[in-house]
Design an enzyme around this catalytic site. Structure first.
Site, PDB file in Angstrom:
ATOM      1  N   ASP A 167      -0.907  -1.932   2.822  1.00  0.00           N
ATOM      2  CA  ASP A 167      -0.010  -1.048   2.076  1.00  0.00           C
ATOM      3  C   ASP A 167       0.832  -1.878   1.104  1.00  0.00           C
ATOM      4  O   ASP A 167       0.929  -1.597  -0.099  1.00  0.00           O
ATOM      5  CB  ASP A 167       0.897  -0.323   3.088  1.00  0.00           C
TER       6      ASP A 167
ATOM      7  N   ASP B  79       1.688 -13.737   4.435  1.00  0.00           N
ATOM      8  CA  ASP B  79       2.757 -14.228   3.539  1.00  0.00           C
ATOM      9  C   ASP B  79       2.176 -15.112   2.444  1.00  0.00           C
ATOM     10  O   ASP B  79       2.568 -15.020   1.274  1.00  0.00           O
ATOM     11  CB  ASP B  79       3.871 -14.937   4.336  1.00  0.00           C
TER      12      ASP B  79
ATOM     13  N   LYS C  86      -1.726 -12.160  10.356  1.00  0.00           N
ATOM     14  CA  LYS C  86      -0.547 -12.969  10.675  1.00  0.00           C
ATOM     15  C   LYS C  86      -0.798 -13.575  12.060  1.00  0.00           C
ATOM     16  O   LYS C  86      -0.044 -13.338  13.028  1.00  0.00           O
ATOM     17  CB  LYS C  86       0.700 -12.059  10.642  1.00  0.00           C
TER      18      LYS C  86
ATOM     19  N   TYR D 288       1.665   2.126  11.704  1.00  0.00           N
ATOM     20  CA  TYR D 288       2.004   3.456  11.191  1.00  0.00           C
ATOM     21  C   TYR D 288       1.557   4.557  12.160  1.00  0.00           C
ATOM     22  O   TYR D 288       2.046   5.681  12.121  1.00  0.00           O
ATOM     23  CB  TYR D 288       1.367   3.705   9.818  1.00  0.00           C
TER      24      TYR D 288
ATOM     25  N   ASP E 176       0.218  -2.588  -3.236  1.00  0.00           N
ATOM     26  CA  ASP E 176       1.237  -2.252  -4.240  1.00  0.00           C
ATOM     27  C   ASP E 176       1.545  -3.474  -5.112  1.00  0.00           C
ATOM     28  O   ASP E 176       1.714  -3.364  -6.329  1.00  0.00           O
ATOM     29  CB  ASP E 176       2.529  -1.763  -3.575  1.00  0.00           C
TER      30      ASP E 176
END
Ligand code: NAD
Length: 359
Positions: A247, A223, A191, A142, A251
């Site tokens: 992020d 994942d 990852k 980001y 959620d």
């Protein structure tokens, strides 16, 4: 105690939910003999309309000079087509960077009164859901370089994901320290089977592990973590992860607890001046209807009292008042279930205040 709080009402439901949190804080000030001074700060779409900038410098200055910042939410369709650098969310990114808050902490906890609101099967919920996601907040993709170009008559966009060892180390330490104050289990999510930045992440976490022998560190690919959060959330105590993974996972975690409207968050850096906000957005679909759930914002103000102002008993009082209102069966529309009493945003605020008055 006197505290100066920068208040960002923002857009959509932001002003409605923040109003309730301020009334709760005023009641706390009255009961416990504190003075809370509020300074209004424009950020997001309303700041674009007023100043042509989602976070003018002088507004950021007000935040940095305050003892803490309480935020509603920003954004909305009206500003969806403004240039990327002028979007309301850019104000939020600039605020986080300007305040130097590099750690976002989101509890994913199921309130026993709302267990039925979880979309997960009862046998999974009954095992208990109570973990925290510690998300790196001002690095990663980001904040990396964003470029668009044209190659061979085709548009190309590039977003750069980079982390330095020190950026990883400071958030890693928050993860270990947080686990130390809880059940001493830390899951580092990355990852590393694909990304170099994740391999560095993993190496730094394992270097730090030696300094925290009382904390059990585990690694999980992002994942797999997304699957495990819905399959067996009881296994988690503290999750630490980078910005974008955090992020998305936070959620997901908010959804399994029932309502996005219930969850507070804190963002902290090297000083006690923190940024406190509910995890949801500006919910333009229900703005101005007095039906939004203000509890996430009210609990964010409780987190501010606890973590920035060292006012634990005042924070406990707010959390207990919320629990008591839920015990009495009052619910906003988003957490409504059979046999409960539906109330609006301002009514929910009043009920929480009247619980505080009863103590
Ligand atoms: P959202 O969180 O605003 O809403 C998602 C859904 O949850 C909607 O149906 C909404 O009505 C509901 N909801 C959210 N908060 C609620 C509450 N307190 N009570 C009851 N229901 C609630 O996410 P979105 O719709 O994807 O985004 C809307 C706008 O908010 C966008 O402009 C987005 O960029 C912005 N946004 C801002 C922040 C922030 O300010 N921190 C975070 C996320 C999204």
């Amino acid at each position: 105690m006197t505290k100066n709080i920068a208040v960002i009402r923002g857009d959509g439901i932001g002003p409605e939910i923040l109003e309730q949190a301020l009334k709760v804080l005023d009641k706390i000030a009255e009961i416990y003999g504190h003075t809370f001074n509020y300074t209004d700060v424009d950020m997001g779409g309303c700041a674009i309309d007023k100043w042509g900038n989602p976070l003018p410098e002088e507004m950021l200055k007000k935040c940095v000079e305050s003892d803490s910042v309480l935020l509603g939410a920003v954004g909305g369709e009206k500003w969806n087509n403004v240039p990327g650098d002028m979007r309301p969310e850019k104000g939020l990114l600039r605020l986080r960077a300007g305040m130097g808050v590099y750690s976002n902490n989101r509890p994913a906890k199921i309130w026993k009164q709302l267990a039925d609101a979880s979309p997960l099967k009862k046998e999974i919920v009954d095992k208990g859901i109570d973990f925290i996601i510690v998300r790196e907040l001002i690095g990663g993709i980001y904040f990396g370089e964003h470029t668009t170009s044209e190659e061979n008559s085709e548009k190309k966009a590039v977003d750069v994901l980079s982390y330095t060892e020190s950026e990883i180390e400071r958030i890693g330490r928050i993860g270990f320290e947080t686990a130390r104050k809880r059940n001493k289990r830390l899951c580092s999510v990355e990852k590393s089977n694909v990304l170099d930045s994740s391999r560095l992440w993993k190496a730094v976490m394992h270097r730090l592990e030696k300094e925290y022998p009382d904390v059990e560190l585990s690694d999980m690919l992002v994942d797999n973590c997304a699957m495990q959060i819905v399959k067996n959330p009881a296994q988690f105590d503290v999750i630490v992860t980078e910005n974008m993974f955090g992020d998305i996972l936070s959620d997901e975690a908010s959804m399994i607890t029932g309502s996005i409207g219930m969850i507070p968050s804190s963002s902290l850096g090297a000083t006690s001046c923190g940024l406190y906000e509910p995890i949801h957005g500006s919910a333009p679909d229900i703005a101005g209807m007095d039906i939004a759930n203000p509890i996430g914002t009210i609990l964010s103000s409780a987190m501010m009292l606890r973590y920035s102002f060292d006012m634990s008993k005042e924070a406990d009082a707010i959390e207990n008042a919320v629990s008591a209102v839920l015990d009495e069966g009052f619910r906003t529309a988003d957490i409504m279930s059979n046999g409960c009493k539906k109330v609006g945003c301002s009514e929910m605020g009043k009920l929480i205040i009247s619980q505080l008055e009863r103590k």
